[in-house]
Design an enzyme around this catalytic site. Structure first.
Site, mmCIF file in Angstrom:
data_model
loop_
_atom_site.group_PDB
_atom_site.id
_atom_site.type_symbol
_atom_site.label_atom_id
_atom_site.label_comp_id
_atom_site.label_asym_id
_atom_site.label_seq_id
_atom_site.Cartn_x
_atom_site.Cartn_y
_atom_site.Cartn_z
ATOM 1 N N THR A 17 -15.401 6.788 -2.334
ATOM 2 C CA THR A 17 -15.524 6.486 -3.760
ATOM 3 C C THR A 17 -14.278 5.800 -4.308
ATOM 4 O O THR A 17 -14.208 5.501 -5.493
ATOM 5 C CB THR A 17 -15.808 7.757 -4.600
ATOM 6 O OG1 THR A 17 -14.742 8.675 -4.386
ATOM 7 C CG2 THR A 17 -17.131 8.408 -4.207
ATOM 8 N N GLY A 21 -12.688 2.034 -0.614
ATOM 9 C CA GLY A 21 -13.761 2.762 0.056
ATOM 10 C C GLY A 21 -15.143 2.291 -0.354
ATOM 11 O O GLY A 21 -16.018 2.067 0.487
ATOM 12 N N LYS A 142 2.349 5.953 7.006
ATOM 13 C CA LYS A 142 1.319 5.246 7.795
ATOM 14 C C LYS A 142 1.769 5.059 9.242
ATOM 15 O O LYS A 142 0.947 5.066 10.160
ATOM 16 C CB LYS A 142 0.990 3.895 7.140
ATOM 17 C CG LYS A 142 0.187 4.039 5.845
ATOM 18 C CD LYS A 142 -0.157 2.684 5.223
ATOM 19 C CE LYS A 142 -0.991 2.865 3.950
ATOM 20 N NZ LYS A 142 -1.243 1.575 3.251
#
Lengths: 316, 316
Positions: A17, A21, A142
């Site tokens: 959402t 995405g 990351k």
């Protein structure tokens, strides 16, 4: 589009959402993948997100309740799919990047996932070890995720998507603004460092084209729409041509820009740091190197991406 | 759809990026109205809203910069249109209802607006003088706006849209939840008071059908999809039939419900109060009375609205 014809891999989207995405869900379904969406039970208290999920379902996606904090729910979801694409938040407002370590554990346990795309969609984090605070933590976290994926021998593709058009191009890279100015613009340095401006729908489509592409297996895929590798000044000139008017320009030196960090609110401080990396340090000025890097132009030369000019024309 | 054929009125939507506003923009364009959208300059700092506005523009709407706080911008926008539809926020999170008084001043000054629909889209506020705190202020403020419109002799339609499906029906009216429960539900009283459950896209379409309908001039249009006038228990039974399972039910007396106000956070307190009005006091149990009230079933009998059952089936 360059897609492999045949039976389509089943795709699970996590963070569906969110800003990227929802676009990944659409691209996945547009490419014909059976598409599964993980949603947290807490979402039931957010009417807008519930309606977005139901919209996905009405378009053919399968909704699976689960959470990164619920290992069994992850395992159960992973057993139903071939590919996992994560778009958990990794921005200045919400940062769930490291929570993906739980997902990696579950992927490892299940052992049948053919490809995992972690939440990246920005600069190539392995080239950002020199990044300055307070923007560096995004890259650091990351990198932690990348190393965990590699250590677990999970097949992956890292999508280095460069700069979201809606956040960077829309306002000619003016901090905290997302519509192009019609009077005045700040120019970083001489405005001559190359940036790569990528429409978010294109980001999603490139990512989803890569999920079952053997050429992107265990590679970093760099999104570099050829015509959108432009300096800030080139982008400003494109906009000036569109509106038929020259903007007043204030040229900001590197020292002036860096000293502005202390003058803005914390979320914007991260923005100042990231703009520094791109527009002063020139961190997007490199050529893709093999064998671990692949270029979207080589893999998907026929994808009709949104040009910077076409994007800006929408505002005129 | 029952629409008047001919040249279409130009429509200005205010609050267009909101929950109902975006649906009003879509309905306006679907019905062929030249559609104008007012947006505040501050929106430029909200990337998601900017992208929504650009989406409207790409679908054919005209964007006008302005603000309720900028009288000249309002006058300039109003001179370009025939009809004004306001969907400024009037919920527990943001309440801009009274700011419409500035809009009324500008409409009065311009003098050419053929119809004004203020931000209503809930219960008939003129029937809610008895409402309890802390929910009453919504009704009070909307009444102030109604009286100002009437005093200024502005042609109007009030849309009494009753209960948003996404907020009421989606979770069988469970407070703070927007997905239907699969195990257990609270039942208000005996669950036997009639409520009117209306899909938000239908709300927008009914409203936009009314903007140029002489039968709705200076009336309150009550949205009452015939099949969606159902008690909470009827809705619960509909859901039970869909999932093939009986829910456990806790019946909550009026005293228990009212005493729960002090036990929830302030935004939810407003919800408790509004649910009291509907499900205990029975404030939606009335028949439409002329000459100032008109019923959507009489005006638009052929509109194919989303039934409560079809809405709930989306979740199964």
């Amino acid at each position: 589009m360059d897609v492999i014809v045949g039976e389509k891999d089943k795709v699970l989207i996590i963070g569906a959402t969110g800003y990227l995405g929802r676009r990944l869900v659409k691209a996945s379904m547009d490419l014909g993948h059976p598409t599964f969406v993980l949603y947290r039970p807490e979402v039931a208290s957010d009417a807008e997100k519930v309606q977005m999920l139901i919209g996905f379902k009405m378009q053919g996606a399968t909704l699976l309740q689960g959470s990164l904090d619920d290992h069994n729910s992850l395992v159960s979801a992973l057993k139903q799919v071939d590919v996992v694409v994560s778009a958990v938040a990794g921005n200045h407002l919400r940062h769930a990047v490291l929570e993906q370590l739980k997902l990696i554990e579950a992927i490892k346990e299940v052992g049948t996932i053919k490809r995992f795309l972690p939440s990246e969609f920005g600069m190539d984090v392995d080239r950002m070890e020199h990044a300055i605070p307070p923007g560096a933590y995004v890259f650091t976290d990351k990198r932690v995720v990348r190393r965990a994926i590699e250590k677990a021998n999970i097949p992956y593709t890292y999508i280095s998507a460069n700069c979201c058009a809606g956040y960077f191009l829309a306002a000619l890279a003016q901090l905290g603004h997302f519509m192009p100015p019609t009077d005045h613009a700040l120019i970083y340095g001489d405005g001559d460092k190359k940036c790569i401006w990528v429409d978010e729908d294109d980001m999603a489509m490139y990512a989803m084209m890569a999920v079952d592409d053997p050429r992107a297996l265990n590679k970093t895929l760099y999104l570099r729409p050829r015509g959108n590798i432009l300096t800030q000044m080139e982008v400003v000139h494109t906009w000036e041509k569109i509106i038929g008017k020259e903007l007043k320009k204030t040229f900001v030196s590197q020292d002036e820009w860096l000293s502005s960090i202390d003058k803005v609110a914390p979320p914007l401080q991260i923005g100042v740091a990231h703009l520094y990396q791109i527009f002063y340090h020139g961190d997007l000025e490199f050529e893709v190197e093999g064998p671990h890097g692949v270029d979207s132009n080589d893999l998907y030369p026929n994808h009709k991406y949104v040009t910077a000019e076409a994007y800006l024309k929408r505002f005129a």
